[in-house]
Design an enzyme around this catalytic site. Structure first.
Site, PDB file in Angstrom:
ATOM      1  N   ALA A 178       6.964  75.741 -34.409  1.00  0.00           N
ATOM      2  CA  ALA A 178       8.302  74.996 -33.024  1.00  0.00           C
ATOM      3  C   ALA A 178       8.134  76.149 -31.978  1.00  0.00           C
ATOM      4  O   ALA A 178       8.434  75.730 -30.908  1.00  0.00           O
ATOM      5  CB  ALA A 178       9.469  75.265 -33.864  1.00  0.00           C
ATOM      6  N   ASP A 179       8.521  77.332 -31.915  1.00  0.00           N
ATOM      7  CA  ASP A 179       8.282  78.506 -30.913  1.00  0.00           C
ATOM      8  C   ASP A 179       7.189  78.045 -29.946  1.00  0.00           C
ATOM      9  O   ASP A 179       7.367  78.313 -28.359  1.00  0.00           O
ATOM     10  CB  ASP A 179       8.351  80.220 -31.109  1.00  0.00           C
ATOM     11  CG  ASP A 179      10.024  80.360 -31.596  1.00  0.00           C
ATOM     12  OD1 ASP A 179      10.518  79.559 -31.742  1.00  0.00           O
ATOM     13  OD2 ASP A 179       9.744  81.322 -33.042  1.00  0.00           O
ATOM     14  N   VAL A 180       5.940  77.949 -29.925  1.00  0.00           N
ATOM     15  CA  VAL A 180       4.681  78.087 -29.271  1.00  0.00           C
ATOM     16  C   VAL A 180       5.053  76.851 -29.033  1.00  0.00           C
ATOM     17  O   VAL A 180       4.469  76.211 -27.481  1.00  0.00           O
ATOM     18  CB  VAL A 180       3.759  78.340 -30.336  1.00  0.00           C
ATOM     19  CG1 VAL A 180       2.476  77.931 -29.465  1.00  0.00           C
ATOM     20  CG2 VAL A 180       3.244  80.385 -30.681  1.00  0.00           C
TER      21      VAL A 180
END
Length: 400
Positions: A178-180
């Site tokens: 999700a972050d990347v």
């Protein structure tokens, strides 16, 4: 901010984004991935950090000679400026930075930029030429908009954990997907807006917002489409796939694990005939189509698993390559650190850090005539004095 100086990233005017200055209020992974990507393409990145500890990812662990692995991964080539944004003096410096910047990136807690007076609506008035990009958890206007969001939380909320692992044993994907992915979507948005401004197709105040939840639901596109049209939640299959078969991981006779996959009917027939030596399986009506193979995937996994268990990894991979069947070896991170393919292609570089040089991988894009700068990891506040001097502010915080 300036187009000619050699900055902390170790490069000058080279790079597609040379001359672009990015100011970032960032923590953890998503925004740092966004801005590191922009820096990889030549932008100058000024990371504004709280003087009391800075980016909290600096303190996740201390395995890189006292530095945190997350921070080393995501923050090369940036300039660290320590400012107390709760003070009028700190905000005054930030606004002077924004006067000279092209982009502001932030992933603060919900409502934080509005409290500071630098939300996109504020900047549309005070800095109308600035591209303002906010990364948040769930996007505005919904019942979850107020919530903090971390990678695991969003993977769970978006259904991703339900498609990972095994039935009854859901799992988070190992990398912070999700972050990347959100960071990369944010970087792509910024590049598109910069291109639009350069071509005169984007005018006036410009902002973009990217949420972790929207990004993960996009990555869940196949699963959501399948479920919407069938009413069925496909069960996770570990290293297999609910969509195609055979496709999975199989132990070999020498203690390794080979991963084999077919994505169409022709590949399946080659696998059955040329690898397994089983033309009867290739001609079996149950397996003629992918939907049939998925329905009987346990049977096919058993056949393929038994064959692989009788042979060494090298033999299996050689046979698969000869038959044009996709294959790989299951590796641990320790295996990949010394992976011969990375070494043969010269993918490792040394980057400078406050504790000495450490190895780091080049970014994925291979661009003709340009190698990403791979600049040093900044100490907290390392560039404060130099950047303040550029702004005409002396050591006592006074304008010169």
């Amino acid at each position: 901010m300036t187009t000619d100086r050699v900055d902390a990233s170790g490069h000058g005017s080279a790079g597609p984004l040379a001359g672009i200055t990015v100011v970032t209020l960032e923590q953890a992974v998503s925004a740092p991935m966004c801005t590191r990507t922009l820096g990889d393409f030549g932008a100058r990145v000024i990371k504004v950090e709280n003087p009391r500890g800075g980016d909290f990812a600096r303190h996740y662990d201390d395995v890189v000679g006292g530095l945190a692995a997350h921070f080393v991964w995501l923050n090369r080539g940036k300039e660290s400026v320590a400012l107390d944004l709760k003070s009028p003096a700190g905000m005054a410096v930030l606004r002077r930075l924004l006067d000279r910047a092209d982009v502001l990136v932030s992933n603060l807690a919900p409502g934080a930029t509005a409290k500071l007076g630098i939300a996109p609506a504020d900047l549309a008035v005070s800095h109308p030429e600035l591209i303002a990009v906010e990364i948040d958890g769930y996007g505005p206007g919904g019942p979850l908009s107020h919530k903090r969001a971390y990678d695991l939380l969003v993977q769970a909320e978006s259904g991703a954990c339900a498609t990972t692992g095994r039935p009854g044993a859901p799992a988070k994907a190992g990398p912070p997907m999700a972050d990347v992915s959100t960071g990369l979507y944010a970087a792509l948005s910024i590049m598109a807006l910069l291109c639009g401004k350069e071509r005169g197709q984007v005018r006036g105040p410009t902002s973009a917002a990217v949420s972790l939840f929207d990004t993960m639901t996009e990555l869940m596109g196949y699963s959501l489409t399948y479920t919407r049209h069938t009413g069925v939640d496909q069960e996770p299959k570990g290293m297999g796939s609910p969509a195609v078969a055979p496709y999975g991981a199989y132990p070999t006779a020498d203690g390794h694990t080979v991963v084999l996959g077919t994505t169409n009917d022709g590949e399946w027939r080659r696998l059955a005939r040329e690898l397994l030596g089983r033309p009867d399986l290739a001609d079996d009506e149950r397996f003629r189509s992918n939907s049939g193979r998925v329905a009987h995937s346990e049977l096919l996994d058993a056949e393929l698993g038994a064959w692989c268990a009788r042979h060494d990894l090298a033999y299996v991979q050689d046979r698969a390559d000869a038959a044009g069947i996709g294959n790989s070896r299951y590796n641990t991170p320790g295996d990949v650190v010394t992976h011969p393919h990375l070494t043969a292609r010269d993918r490792w570089r040394q980057i400078e850090t406050p504790v000495g040089p450490v190895p780091a991988l080049l970014p994925p894009p291979v661009i003709s005539g340009y190698e990403q700068p791979m600049g040093p990891i900044p100490a907290l506040g390392e560039h404060t004095a130099a950047v303040l001097a550029e702004l005409g502010i002396n050591a006592e915080g006074e304008l010169r």
